[in-house]
Design a protein around this motif. Structure first.
Motif, short mmCIF file in Angstrom:
data_model
loop_
_atom_site.label_atom_id
_atom_site.label_comp_id
_atom_site.label_asym_id
_atom_site.label_seq_id
_atom_site.Cartn_x
_atom_site.Cartn_y
_atom_site.Cartn_z
N CYS A 112 0.84 -1.21 0.00
CA CYS A 112 0.00 0.00 0.00
C CYS A 112 0.87 1.26 0.00
O CYS A 112 0.35 2.37 0.08
N THR A 148 -0.31 -2.87 7.25
CA THR A 148 -0.97 -2.28 6.07
C THR A 148 -0.80 -3.11 4.81
O THR A 148 -1.40 -2.78 3.80
N GLN A 153 -1.50 -5.78 2.17
CA GLN A 153 -2.72 -6.52 1.85
C GLN A 153 -2.44 -7.82 1.10
O GLN A 153 -3.23 -8.75 1.16
#
Length: 162
Positions: free
Chosen positions: A74, A102, A104
Motif C-alpha cells: 500500500c 498495512t 494486503q
C-alpha cells in the motif's frame, strides 16, 4: 510512522520480556515522537555499525534480531521486527516476528531483505550480554527523560547492554 514505532516497541518489548522474564506482567508501550532526536540518532548509529553486526553475527548467529524498514504493498513504511536466520552477501534471510499491518498481499514469515533495510539490530551472546539495540536504548533514555519508571524486567535488561 508514529504508530509503526509504537507497534515495533510493543512487539520488541513483548519479545524481550518473554525471553528474559518468567513473569506475565504487562506494561504499556512508551509513546514517543518518531522524530525524537534520540531515536533518529539511534537509527543512524545502528546503520553506521552494521559491520559490527556482521562480525557479531558470525560469532553468535542464534540470537540475532533486526528491525526493518518495510514498504507495504500500500506504499506505507512500516517497522518490522525479525529474527536473522542467515546472511549471504548483502542479503539477510529473516523470520518476520512483526507482520506488517498495512500490507494486503500475501507475505510469508520467511523473508529476504537487504542490509539497507535495517534500522536497528541486536545480538545476544552466550552470556546474555546484548549488543546493538540502539532504538531500545533510546527508548530507555526517553523513558528516563520523561520520568517513566521502567518495570523491573526492563531495568534488568537495560543492564545487559554492552
Amino acid at each position: 510512522m508514529y504508530w509503526g514505532l509504537i507497534v515495533v516497541f510493543i512487539v520488541l518489548a513483548f519479545w524481550l520480556h518473554n525471553r528474559y522474564s518468567s513473569s506475565s506482567e504487562d506494561y504499556p508501550a512508551l509513546e514517543t515522537d518518531p522524530n525524537d532526536p534520540l531515536l533518529l540518532q539511534a537509527v543512524a548509529d545502528a546503520k553506521a555499525s552494521l559491520d559490527e553486526f556482521k562480525s557479531l553475527y558470525r560469532r553468535f548467529p542464534k540470537d540475532a534480531f533486526v528491525k526493518l524498514d518495510f514498504e507495504s504493498d500500500c506504499g506505507v513504511s512500516e517497522h518490522l521486527g525479525a529474527h536473522v536466520e542467515g546472511i549471504k552477501g548483502d542479503e539477510l534471510s529473516v523470520f518476520l516476528v512483526t507482520p506488517p499491518v498495512t500490507h494486503q498481499g500475501k507475505l510469508a514469515h520467511n523473508y529476504t531483505c537487504h542490509f539497507d533495510d535495517i534500522e536497528d539490530w541486536q545480538i545476544t551472546d552466550k552470556d546474555g550480554n546484548i549488543y546493538g539495540g540502539f532504538t531500545q536504548r533510546a527508548m530507555f533514555a526517553i523513558a528516563e527523560r520523561e520520568g517513566v519508571e521502567l518495570p523491573p524486567e526492563l531495568q534488568e535488561m537495560q543492564g545487559k547492554y554492552v
